[in-house]
Design a protein around this motif. Structure first.
Motif, short mmCIF file in Angstrom:
data_model
loop_
_atom_site.label_atom_id
_atom_site.label_comp_id
_atom_site.label_asym_id
_atom_site.label_seq_id
_atom_site.Cartn_x
_atom_site.Cartn_y
_atom_site.Cartn_z
N LEU A 30 0.82 -1.21 0.00
CA LEU A 30 0.00 0.00 0.00
C LEU A 30 0.86 1.26 0.00
N GLU A 35 -1.63 3.89 -2.56
CA GLU A 35 -2.02 4.57 -1.31
C GLU A 35 -2.94 5.76 -1.61
N LEU A 38 -6.33 4.52 -2.79
CA LEU A 38 -7.04 3.89 -1.68
C LEU A 38 -7.70 4.96 -0.81
N LYS A 39 -6.98 6.02 -0.49
CA LYS A 39 -7.56 7.10 0.32
C LYS A 39 -8.76 7.73 -0.38
N VAL A 56 -7.76 9.34 7.98
CA VAL A 56 -7.41 8.12 7.27
C VAL A 56 -5.90 8.11 7.11
N VAL A 58 -2.74 5.52 5.69
CA VAL A 58 -2.38 4.27 5.03
C VAL A 58 -0.89 4.06 5.21
N GLN A 62 -0.91 -1.71 6.43
CA GLN A 62 -2.14 -1.58 7.21
C GLN A 62 -2.82 -0.24 6.93
N VAL A 63 -4.12 -0.21 7.23
CA VAL A 63 -4.92 1.00 7.07
C VAL A 63 -5.52 1.34 8.42
N THR A 86 -12.76 -1.14 -2.32
CA THR A 86 -11.34 -0.87 -2.54
C THR A 86 -10.62 -2.08 -3.12
N TRP A 105 -7.52 -7.90 0.85
CA TRP A 105 -7.61 -7.73 2.31
C TRP A 105 -7.79 -9.06 3.04
#
Length: 132
Positions: A30, A35, A38-39, A56, A58, A62-63, A86, A105
């Protein structure tokens, strides 16, 4: 951070959650464009579901999400929607994720409530209601 008192048609609530989840096998995938995308996706899903993002972050493996959620939606439904969207979109847009992981995930995640009084204070408050 103090969660905002919010209302819907039936409920007044103050529900904030810290959620953490990881890529499958805790792979460090990520970063960079993944990244950033994803956000964006996380914020899109949160807005669509009517929740309120607080923070948030990243990391490569991990998130971390700090979010306020209407109890009628529920944190589980929000996390499921975020992870589902996602995973699908990122694996389509970044084919390298398909070759590195069978799914993006893990099935699990961590969630904890945030803010408010400590549990023992609330417990005493509830216990003492008849004595008021």
């Amino acid at each position: 951070m103090v969660a905002t008192l919010r209302t819907n048609s039936n409920v007044a609530f103050r529900c904030a959650f810290h959620v953490v989840w990881c890529p499958k096998y805790r792979r460090r995938v990520l970063g960079g464009q993944i990244e950033a995308r994803l956000k964006e996706l996380i914020h899109e899903v949160i807005a669509e579901k009517g929740a309120w993002p607080v923070e948030v972050e990243v990391m490569p493996d991990q998130v971390h999400l700090l979010v306020e959620v209407d109890p009628q939606l529920g944190i589980h439904k929000l996390v499921k929607a975020i992870k589902g969207r996602t995973s699908r979109v990122l694996r389509q847009e970044f084919p390298s994720l398909k070759s590195k992981l069978p799914t993006l995930w893990t099935n699990s995640y961590f969630v904890a409530t945030v803010g408010g009084a400590p549990l023992d204070v609330v417990e005493r408050y509830v216990e003492n209601q008849k004595n008021r």
